[in-house]
Design an enzyme around this catalytic site. Sequence first.
Site, PDB file in Angstrom:
ATOM      1  N   CYS A   2       0.826  -1.198   0.000  1.00 28.20           N
ATOM      2  CA  CYS A   2       0.000   0.000   0.000  1.00 28.20           C
ATOM      3  C   CYS A   2       0.867   1.257   0.000  1.00 28.20           C
ATOM      4  O   CYS A   2       2.014   1.239   0.424  1.00 28.20           O
ATOM      5  CB  CYS A   2      -0.960   0.053   1.177  1.00 28.20           C
ATOM      6  SG  CYS A   2      -1.994  -1.399   1.356  1.00 28.20           S
ATOM      7  N   ARG A  27       5.379  -0.542  -4.365  1.00 29.59           N
ATOM      8  CA  ARG A  27       4.964  -1.192  -3.125  1.00 29.59           C
ATOM      9  C   ARG A  27       3.897  -2.257  -3.364  1.00 29.59           C
ATOM     10  O   ARG A  27       3.613  -3.051  -2.473  1.00 29.59           O
ATOM     11  CB  ARG A  27       4.431  -0.133  -2.138  1.00 29.59           C
ATOM     12  CG  ARG A  27       5.469   0.894  -1.744  1.00 29.59           C
ATOM     13  CD  ARG A  27       4.870   1.996  -0.897  1.00 29.59           C
ATOM     14  NE  ARG A  27       4.450   1.502   0.401  1.00 29.59           N
ATOM     15  CZ  ARG A  27       5.253   1.381   1.449  1.00 29.59           C
ATOM     16  NH1 ARG A  27       6.533   1.693   1.343  1.00 29.59           N
ATOM     17  NH2 ARG A  27       4.805   0.960   2.604  1.00 29.59           N
ATOM     18  N   ASN A 101      -2.599   2.190   5.795  1.00 26.01           N
ATOM     19  CA  ASN A 101      -1.702   1.089   5.453  1.00 26.01           C
ATOM     20  C   ASN A 101      -1.458   0.292   6.717  1.00 26.01           C
ATOM     21  O   ASN A 101      -1.124   0.853   7.755  1.00 26.01           O
ATOM     22  CB  ASN A 101      -0.374   1.633   4.897  1.00 26.01           C
ATOM     23  CG  ASN A 101       0.566   0.520   4.463  1.00 26.01           C
ATOM     24  OD1 ASN A 101       0.154  -0.626   4.320  1.00 26.01           O
ATOM     25  ND2 ASN A 101       1.828   0.859   4.253  1.00 26.01           N
ATOM     26  N   LYS A 485      14.772 -15.004  -8.510  1.00 30.79           N
ATOM     27  CA  LYS A 485      14.661 -13.949  -9.505  1.00 30.79           C
ATOM     28  C   LYS A 485      13.846 -14.415 -10.706  1.00 30.79           C
ATOM     29  O   LYS A 485      12.986 -13.695 -11.213  1.00 30.79           O
ATOM     30  CB  LYS A 485      16.047 -13.511  -9.984  1.00 30.79           C
ATOM     31  CG  LYS A 485      16.742 -12.550  -9.082  1.00 30.79           C
ATOM     32  CD  LYS A 485      16.047 -11.203  -9.080  1.00 30.79           C
ATOM     33  CE  LYS A 485      16.248 -10.513  -7.750  1.00 30.79           C
ATOM     34  NZ  LYS A 485      15.557 -11.107  -6.620  1.00 30.79           N
ATOM     35  N   GLU A 488       9.982 -15.008  -9.771  1.00 30.76           N
ATOM     36  CA  GLU A 488       9.169 -13.875  -9.344  1.00 30.76           C
ATOM     37  C   GLU A 488       8.882 -12.893 -10.472  1.00 30.76           C
ATOM     38  O   GLU A 488       7.866 -12.199 -10.427  1.00 30.76           O
ATOM     39  CB  GLU A 488       9.803 -13.161  -8.148  1.00 30.76           C
ATOM     40  CG  GLU A 488      11.103 -12.458  -8.393  1.00 30.76           C
ATOM     41  CD  GLU A 488      11.670 -11.843  -7.116  1.00 30.76           C
ATOM     42  OE1 GLU A 488      10.919 -11.635  -6.146  1.00 30.76           O
ATOM     43  OE2 GLU A 488      12.891 -11.566  -7.087  1.00 30.76           O
ATOM     44  N   LYS A 603       6.802  -4.667  -2.852  1.00 27.96           N
ATOM     45  CA  LYS A 603       8.186  -4.369  -2.499  1.00 27.96           C
ATOM     46  C   LYS A 603       8.436  -4.533  -1.011  1.00 27.96           C
ATOM     47  O   LYS A 603       9.411  -5.126  -0.600  1.00 27.96           O
ATOM     48  CB  LYS A 603       8.514  -2.933  -2.932  1.00 27.96           C
ATOM     49  CG  LYS A 603       9.973  -2.538  -2.700  1.00 27.96           C
ATOM     50  CD  LYS A 603      10.898  -3.342  -3.581  1.00 27.96           C
ATOM     51  CE  LYS A 603      12.330  -2.924  -3.445  1.00 27.96           C
ATOM     52  NZ  LYS A 603      13.225  -3.804  -4.224  1.00 27.96           N
TER      53      LYS A 603
END
Length: 608
Positions: A2, A27, A101, A485, A488, A603
């Site tokens: 958020c 995010r 958030n 890596k 994702e 993130k």
Amino acid sequence: MCGIVGYIGDSQAAPILLDGLSKLEYRGYDSAGIAVYDGEHIQTQKSIGRLKVLSELTHDGATMPGTVGIGHTRWATHGAPSKENAHPHFNQDETIAVVHNGIIENYLKMKKYLEKKDYHFVSDTDTEVVAHLLDYYYKGDPIEAITKVMHRVEGSYALGIIFLEHPGVVYAVRKDSPLIVGHGKDGNLIASDVPAVLKYTRNVYFIQNEEIAVLTGESIAFYNVDGEEIQKESTTIDWDINAAEKAGYEHFMLKEMYEQPKTVRDTLNPRIKDGAVVIEELGMTDEEIRRIQRIHIVACGSAYHTGVTAKYVFEGMARIPVEVDLASEFRYRNPILQENDLVIIISQSGETADSLAALREAKSKGIKTLGIVNVVGSSIAREADTVMYTWAGPEIAVATTKAYSAQLIAEYLLAVKFAQVRGEITETEVASYLKDLQKLPQQIEMLLSNKERIQHFANRYISAKDVFFVGRGIDYAISMEGSLKLKEISYIHSEAYAAGELKHGTISLIEEGTLVAAVLTQEELYKKTISNIVELTSRGAFVLAVTTTGNTEIEKAADYVIYIPQTNRWFTNSLAIIPLQLFSYYVSVGKGCDVDKPRNLAKSVTVE
């Protein structure tokens, strides 16, 4: 997860809110909304999906006039993505608007209480409880109402609030979820992270737990949970204002990969002085370092993978026993912590919920804690006994690259420092280690310059269904990150295995043409890993090998070889990971995936 932005000042709020939210897209979110006071009412607009939908609905904010507002990008937790569940949320009379958030853990109890008081809910969110509670307690004094809500709700929250009866004020509240205040020339702002305000100001205040910020266009005041005014010092952000922009690169991830040499230099060089490792912020005497009996490294995701590497480095170089835990497991397994243990918490954002909880678990038992974080003033940075910053600058892409590399450097430096203080390495060895560390930026640049060859290879595997990564020792830790890596950002199923475990079941998954990436950087393990590769190719696997220059024997066993420069065996992760990052990136690009914002990921994971 958020993102929150708020503005009050002389300019039109909506365009600033939309711009700030765009800087927080990393995010993760599935809906967005803004609320603006238009002189008579608090107007809102919400949308599902990407922020550009909201921008189009509001003509980039032009249809929502007003100089006071709050905005939000939501990652669904309570209730599916929908306009009803998107923020901002109102009280029943639409005189109080809230963005949030975090997680209100006792929201069901509060909701039942409010329903008995004839409050009606229009969403499935926990946030709407806050809006109605504010209404319930509001008797004309917003600070009084906010503090009463803080005493009632449980969980984590960062809140942005506007009251219709106080149209010249934006209120912000924080507990266990990041929130900052920016002081600008044309107005003041709140935001979840620094990139959202950099365009407007470099002067920020970091709101700490259970603090309230009160913003007008000209002033900023802070209060504690009891409503008492407190004084805070501002921080000047010295990031390049373009650091949060793509700077001509197709994606933030590619830009950040190419920033790794600078990131490594920035993390490394200030801590090497007169041929020694000097970590001024460490706050540990040589005697305290010598007393350490065990290190516990606690982290999540890629940070956890750096911890796995660090285990080999600390144990091999400094001869200190190391346990590495996933933060989400550490806090629930009742870990055995002893007086002279050191708990190292690694987190790019410094706000990772499980890592923060693990830190508090360790501190509650009186154990010394060290945070390795990238964000100045973050929760882990403030709450750890000592902190070591990685100075990677803002990392926008969800899949970490430069922050991962910076964390490795921080851990290498700590290991050299501890090994030297404990008498486990000689001055000659220290000089050799530091020489190799200082070569890493240039070596990374060389590997990045070889991107075309890796891109060509990646194009062959865009349609792959399964990819396996194998290695031994540190090479296994590298494989874990390489596998993460790929999965994702490209959504290709991928697994990492210790090469010696292949015969214990995994090799049954190898079919004709299956791609296996084998990492071989540890000279003493070359022959054993080559034997594993032969087992794989004999069953039809196509093997991509990443190895050090000079290991030409691998060419007899592997189908495709990428060489990395020679360096000390403890530091090979910093080089071997580069071609694996590039491979994952180009596979993702070839598939047309959203490289910077992979589906279902965020993130900063600020909730469990």
